[in-house]
Design a protein around this motif. Structure first.
Motif, PDB file in Angstrom:
ATOM      1  N   ILE A  83      28.217  36.941  33.224  1.00 44.18           N
ATOM      2  CA  ILE A  83      28.638  38.297  33.590  1.00 44.18           C
ATOM      3  C   ILE A  83      30.125  38.327  33.945  1.00 44.18           C
ATOM      4  O   ILE A  83      30.854  39.224  33.544  1.00 44.18           O
ATOM      5  N   PHE A 142      31.870  38.215  30.708  1.00 50.97           N
ATOM      6  CA  PHE A 142      31.764  39.508  30.008  1.00 50.97           C
ATOM      7  C   PHE A 142      32.910  40.419  30.472  1.00 50.97           C
ATOM      8  O   PHE A 142      33.624  41.024  29.675  1.00 50.97           O
ATOM      9  N   ASN A 143      33.092  40.493  31.794  1.00 50.26           N
ATOM     10  CA  ASN A 143      34.135  41.372  32.335  1.00 50.26           C
ATOM     11  C   ASN A 143      35.538  40.884  31.996  1.00 50.26           C
ATOM     12  O   ASN A 143      36.400  41.673  31.621  1.00 50.26           O
ATOM     13  N   ASN A 146      36.321  41.582  28.346  1.00 51.85           N
ATOM     14  CA  ASN A 146      36.692  42.993  28.158  1.00 51.85           C
ATOM     15  C   ASN A 146      38.123  43.254  28.617  1.00 51.85           C
ATOM     16  O   ASN A 146      38.870  43.989  27.974  1.00 51.85           O
ATOM     17  N   ILE A 147      38.478  42.666  29.749  1.00 51.74           N
ATOM     18  CA  ILE A 147      39.830  42.844  30.282  1.00 51.74           C
ATOM     19  C   ILE A 147      40.866  42.321  29.285  1.00 51.74           C
ATOM     20  O   ILE A 147      41.831  43.003  28.955  1.00 51.74           O
ATOM     21  N   LYS A 155      40.530  41.837  26.095  1.00 50.70           N
ATOM     22  CA  LYS A 155      40.553  42.682  24.888  1.00 50.70           C
ATOM     23  C   LYS A 155      41.341  43.963  25.143  1.00 50.70           C
ATOM     24  O   LYS A 155      42.129  44.394  24.308  1.00 50.70           O
ATOM     25  N   ALA A 156      41.111  44.574  26.297  1.00 55.16           N
ATOM     26  CA  ALA A 156      41.801  45.829  26.627  1.00 55.16           C
ATOM     27  C   ALA A 156      43.313  45.616  26.696  1.00 55.16           C
ATOM     28  O   ALA A 156      44.093  46.468  26.268  1.00 55.16           O
ATOM     29  N   MET A 198      35.020  42.301  38.967  1.00 53.24           N
ATOM     30  CA  MET A 198      34.295  43.576  39.072  1.00 53.24           C
ATOM     31  C   MET A 198      33.199  43.559  40.145  1.00 53.24           C
ATOM     32  O   MET A 198      32.300  44.397  40.138  1.00 53.24           O
ATOM     33  N   GLY A 199      33.241  42.565  41.020  1.00 51.54           N
ATOM     34  CA  GLY A 199      32.289  42.529  42.134  1.00 51.54           C
ATOM     35  C   GLY A 199      30.903  42.052  41.762  1.00 51.54           C
ATOM     36  O   GLY A 199      29.955  42.226  42.524  1.00 51.54           O
ATOM     37  N   MET A 200      30.795  41.441  40.562  1.00 48.38           N
ATOM     38  CA  MET A 200      29.470  40.986  40.126  1.00 48.38           C
ATOM     39  C   MET A 200      29.311  39.477  40.259  1.00 48.38           C
ATOM     40  O   MET A 200      28.497  38.868  39.563  1.00 48.38           O
TER      41      MET A 200
END
Lengths: 284, 174
Positions: free
Chosen positions: A36, A39-40, A43-44, A46-47, A233-235
């Motif tokens: 997880i 995953f975050n 995404n970061i 990629k963005a 992201m706090g996960m």
């Protein structure tokens, strides 16, 4: 012309995440084991690439435009500079584009162009000489909502700073878009500690305070924040902060103010220098 | 493996999801932040809500938009901090909303037995915009301003993480 250069600095700040931040994010990606967290971070990353390639804002919260200006009193460009900053905010809002983020506190009406009472925010500093240096820091709301002030007693001292920062970061969890960068101002008064904390964010990730004693506290606090396990992201994960920056001022004997400014992973900034002959440099 | 879902979401769509699942969502999502929630709940209270939120997905997002010749285009559109909307959560879910997209998490209890909370990575607005294919409509733009208006967006394969499931299980604060 000056307005053009300021628009370019704003565009650079919101569309391109500084290299030092990107390399810290890549390092975090390699360091995280949880799917997880990865995953975050994926995404970061990629963005960040999409923003850079398409020249579009990486985060939709293009922030409150905050400028730190160090103005040489002999610069021929000092006159009219404030107007140029306001005009650049308006133009950047249309051209980049930015999200309009200036809202009247009584009516709730959005001005639509990122200008309003005291907005954009400009911190002025006068200096000798004929150059003007300017930093632009677009500050997001989600992370700013986690910022805080503690008026500690001198008896609590640096141990109190540590406890206050760790407690605040824990309490905010995933809200400020971790991994965060923490700007901390110690000393001065309530107002100065917070403005020093914001100014601290202009330093590059990995760049320590030149005072070795403060640098040591920064490194220790970074390690402690990361041991909280809040993660991207706090996960959950190993990376809660990319860096901790501390700036200090002398304090009143009775006070020990600590200003904490929480910055999201998109630790955005850009710089601009106006030479006396009118040449302008924009960099990150 | 990602679960592919299309709006409107049915009860079984969301009840089967578990925290940690990846969902690729297609269909319609409605952006709503603080002011839009107040507006929606106020109008719903008077029976004047111009939207059917049965099976709908709400996106906590204030996008960057550009107005071109073909209408509005979403430039960057990541999630905003959802915790601000905790105070409206019970009300919004009682309108039949099945999914909420945001960041940072929410109170898990109101989701039990009826809805899920999807997380998308905060700050990754340029990436989220890739999944947004079209702006169908915008509501209350003049009144609420760009960030707070309700943008009705058509999304395709929006990659989301189930962060709070309908059992109340959450990825936050573990």
């Amino acid at each position: 012309m000056l307005v053009d250069a300021i628009v370019e600095a704003i565009r650079l700040a919101v569309t391109r995440i500084p290299d030092d931040v990107v390399s810290a994010l890549r390092k975090a990606y390699g360091f995280e084991e949880s799917e997880i967290a990865r995953f975050n971070l994926e995404n970061i990353l990629k963005a960040v690439e999409i923003g850079k390639d398409g020249s579009i804002p990486v985060c939709q919260d293009t922030g409150t435009l905050t400028f730190f200006v160090r103005a040489g009193v002999e610069s021929p460009y000092l006159r009219g500079l404030e107007g140029a900053i306001v005009e650049a905010a308006r133009r950047a809002t249309r051209e980049v584009p930015l999200r309009p983020n200036a809202v009247d506190v009584l009516t709730g009406k959005n001005s639509g162009d990122n200008t309003g009472r005291f907005v954009p925010v400009v911190h002025w500093e006068l200096a000798e000489g004929s150059e003007i240096e300017m930093a632009v820091l677009p500050k997001g709301g989600g992370s700013e909502n986690c910022s805080a002030l503690a008026m500690l007693t001198p008896g609590e001292g640096w141990e109190g700073v540590r406890r206050f920062v760790l407690e605040r970061v824990r309490e905010c969890g995933g809200k400020p878009c971790p991994p965060v960068v923490l700007g901390i101002g110690v000393g001065g008064g309530a107002d100065l500690s917070l403005s020093l904390a914001k100014r601290a964010l202009l330093r590059r990730v990995g760049e320590r305070n030149p005072d070795g004693r403060i640098a040591e506290i920064e490194a220790e606090l970074l390690e402690e924040v990361n041991s909280l396990g809040i993660g991207p992201m706090g996960m959950g994960g190993r990376t809660t902060a990319l860096d901790v920056k501390i700036e200090v001022a002398h304090r009143h004997p009775a006070s020990f103010p600590v200003g904490l400014i929480v910055q999201c992973w998109a630790d955005r900034r850009a710089f601009l220098r106006i030479k006396p002959d009118g040449r302008v440099e924009v960099w990150q | 493996m990602a679960v592919r879902l299309r709006t409107p979401l049915g009860g079984e769509d969301v009840l089967n999801l578990r925290a940690g699942d990846v969902v690729h969502l297609s269909g319609t999502v409605y952006t709503a932040r603080d002011s839009a929630h107040r507006k929606i709940l106020e109008l719903a209270g008077k029976g004047e809500l111009p939207l059917d939120l049965g099976g709908a997905v709400i996106y906590h997002c204030g996008p960057v938009v550009r107005k071109g010749c073909g209408g509005y285009e979403v430039v960057s559109a990541g999630p905003t901090t959802s915790a601000r909307m905790n105070r409206y959560l019970e009300g919004i879910l009682s309108l039949g909303v099945r999914g909420i997209i945001g960041k940072g998490g929410m109170n898990p209890a109101p989701f039990k037995g009826r809805a899920v909370y999807f997380a998308f990575t905060g700050g990754a607005g340029s990436l989220a915009a890739k999944s947004i294919k079209k702006v169908r409509e915008v509501l209350w733009l003049d009144e609420l301003g760009t960030p707070e208006a309700v943008w009705v967006l058509e999304v395709e394969d929006f990659p989301l993480l189930v962060a709070i499931d309908a059992n109340g299980s959450s990825l936050y604060g573990r």
